[in-house]
Design a protein around this motif. Structure first.
Motif, mmCIF file in Angstrom:
data_model
loop_
_atom_site.group_PDB
_atom_site.id
_atom_site.type_symbol
_atom_site.label_atom_id
_atom_site.label_comp_id
_atom_site.label_asym_id
_atom_site.label_seq_id
_atom_site.Cartn_x
_atom_site.Cartn_y
_atom_site.Cartn_z
ATOM 1 N N ILE A 2 -5.386 22.275 32.946
ATOM 2 C CA ILE A 2 -4.809 20.938 32.888
ATOM 3 C C ILE A 2 -3.839 20.782 34.059
ATOM 4 O O ILE A 2 -3.007 21.658 34.302
ATOM 5 N N ALA A 3 -3.927 19.685 34.774
ATOM 6 C CA ALA A 3 -3.019 19.447 35.889
ATOM 7 C C ALA A 3 -1.598 19.252 35.361
ATOM 8 O O ALA A 3 -1.367 18.450 34.466
ATOM 9 N N SER A 4 -0.648 19.972 35.918
ATOM 10 C CA SER A 4 0.725 19.942 35.405
ATOM 11 C C SER A 4 1.673 19.103 36.244
ATOM 12 O O SER A 4 2.804 18.828 35.824
ATOM 13 N N GLY A 5 1.251 18.687 37.438
ATOM 14 C CA GLY A 5 2.164 18.043 38.384
ATOM 15 C C GLY A 5 2.850 16.798 37.860
ATOM 16 O O GLY A 5 4.061 16.637 37.983
ATOM 17 N N LYS A 6 2.081 15.889 37.281
ATOM 18 C CA LYS A 6 2.653 14.627 36.811
ATOM 19 C C LYS A 6 3.644 14.861 35.671
ATOM 20 O O LYS A 6 4.699 14.231 35.618
ATOM 21 N N TYR A 7 3.307 15.763 34.757
ATOM 22 C CA TYR A 7 4.217 16.045 33.648
ATOM 23 C C TYR A 7 5.512 16.669 34.175
ATOM 24 O O TYR A 7 6.609 16.296 33.752
ATOM 25 N N LYS A 8 5.395 17.629 35.088
ATOM 26 C CA LYS A 8 6.595 18.261 35.645
ATOM 27 C C LYS A 8 7.472 17.237 36.358
ATOM 28 O O LYS A 8 8.700 17.283 36.259
ATOM 29 N N TYR A 9 6.832 16.310 37.070
ATOM 30 C CA TYR A 9 7.616 15.274 37.749
ATOM 31 C C TYR A 9 8.334 14.407 36.724
ATOM 32 O O TYR A 9 9.525 14.105 36.876
ATOM 33 N N ALA A 10 7.616 14.002 35.676
ATOM 34 C CA ALA A 10 8.192 13.100 34.667
ATOM 35 C C ALA A 10 9.395 13.729 33.981
ATOM 36 O O ALA A 10 10.477 13.126 33.894
ATOM 37 N N VAL A 11 9.240 14.956 33.472
ATOM 38 C CA VAL A 11 10.360 15.581 32.752
ATOM 39 C C VAL A 11 11.423 16.087 33.718
ATOM 40 O O VAL A 11 12.606 16.152 33.372
#
Length: 275
Positions: free
Chosen positions: A156-165
């Protein structure tokens, strides 16, 4: 003359590759775990359908061996989960897609990462983490750690979630974003470490990694908690109109480029319908 022609052909081949589907797929793969504003807000955006939501929620529930939660499309916050101490009764997850998209949760992988975080709360309900005086902070980081594990284990791509949190401010219930992004990365790295040793990452194994991460950051978390509790709240940030920034601003340039591409796509679709 022949040398110049060879250079021209080589340059053309390079340009053809850059704009090819293969190159776009490669670049998309490379930026899957990069957490920056451009990738989060403008790249790899997808429409999240009801079918996507059902499938991804089911995948998360299977990972935790939990009942598939009831999904409700209304929420007064980004997302939240409600559950009882009786696991067999399942849970309810509420979310607001518009609010989620505004912070970068704008494709199915990012949405699945978010659902993983919410169901982690239910899975960890019977556990207590004492590494931070604010236990809520410890639990939130434990849930983010599990997100990182699943991003590795299930591609699962984690980049967007890491940016959001990673951009969230500290609150009474959540630690600062810098700790949350580190927890996701630590979970990802822990999962990769397990894979190298022939161990399939499962929910019950993750607790070892969570305790290690929280132990390592215990001092920093408690110092951050003290600072949060004793420092006066910052003045509310004034909203910035991006269009009033200088033309050299990279974010403004990215937004204008995105708008032009959207207008171009809409024009092309309209022409196709007219034909």
């Amino acid at each position: 003359m022949e040398e110049e022609e060879d250079k021209r052909r080589e340059h053309q081949r390079a340009m053809d590759y850059i704009s090819s589907p293969q190159a776009r797929a490669f670049y998309k793969r490379m930026r899957r775990h990069e957490a920056n504003v451009f990738n989060a807000m403008f790249k790899d955006k997808e429409q999240i359908t009801e079918k996507d939501i059902e499938e991804r929620v089911k995948r998360v529930a299977v990972f935790f061996d939990l009942p598939i939660p009831t999904i409700l499309k209304s929420s007064d916050c980004l997302a939240k989960i409600s559950f009882t101490s009786h696991t067999e009764f399942g849970s309810e997850i509420r979310y607001d897609l518009n609010k989620l998209e505004s912070i970068g949760i704008n494709n199915v992988d990012a949405f699945e990462a978010l659902i993983t975080h919410e169901l982690s709360h239910q899975y960890l309900a019977r556990y207590k983490f004492n590494f931070c005086r604010n236990r809520s902070w410890s639990v939130e980081l434990a849930c983010d750690f599990i997100v990182g594990v699943r991003c590795s284990a299930n591609s699962i791509a984690s980049g967007k979630y890491k940016y959001a949190v990673g951009n969230m401010s500290a609150s009474a219930t959540h630690p600062a974003g810098k700790f949350r992004a580190k927890a996701v990365k630590a979970g990802f790295d822990f999962s990769e470490w397990l894979f190298k040793r022939g161990i399939r990452p499962k929910a019950e194994i993750v607790l070892t990694g969570i305790n290690k991460f929280l132990c390592e950051y215990s001092k920093q978390l408690n110092e951050a908690l003290y600072k949060y509790a004793t420092a006066p709240p910052p003045a509310p940030k004034k909203e910035i109109d991006i269009m009033e920034l200088t033309d050299s601003n990279l974010l403004k340039q990215a937004i204008l480029k995105y708008r032009r591409e959207q207008e171009k796509n809409q024009t092309s679709q309209q022409d196709e319908r007219n034909e």
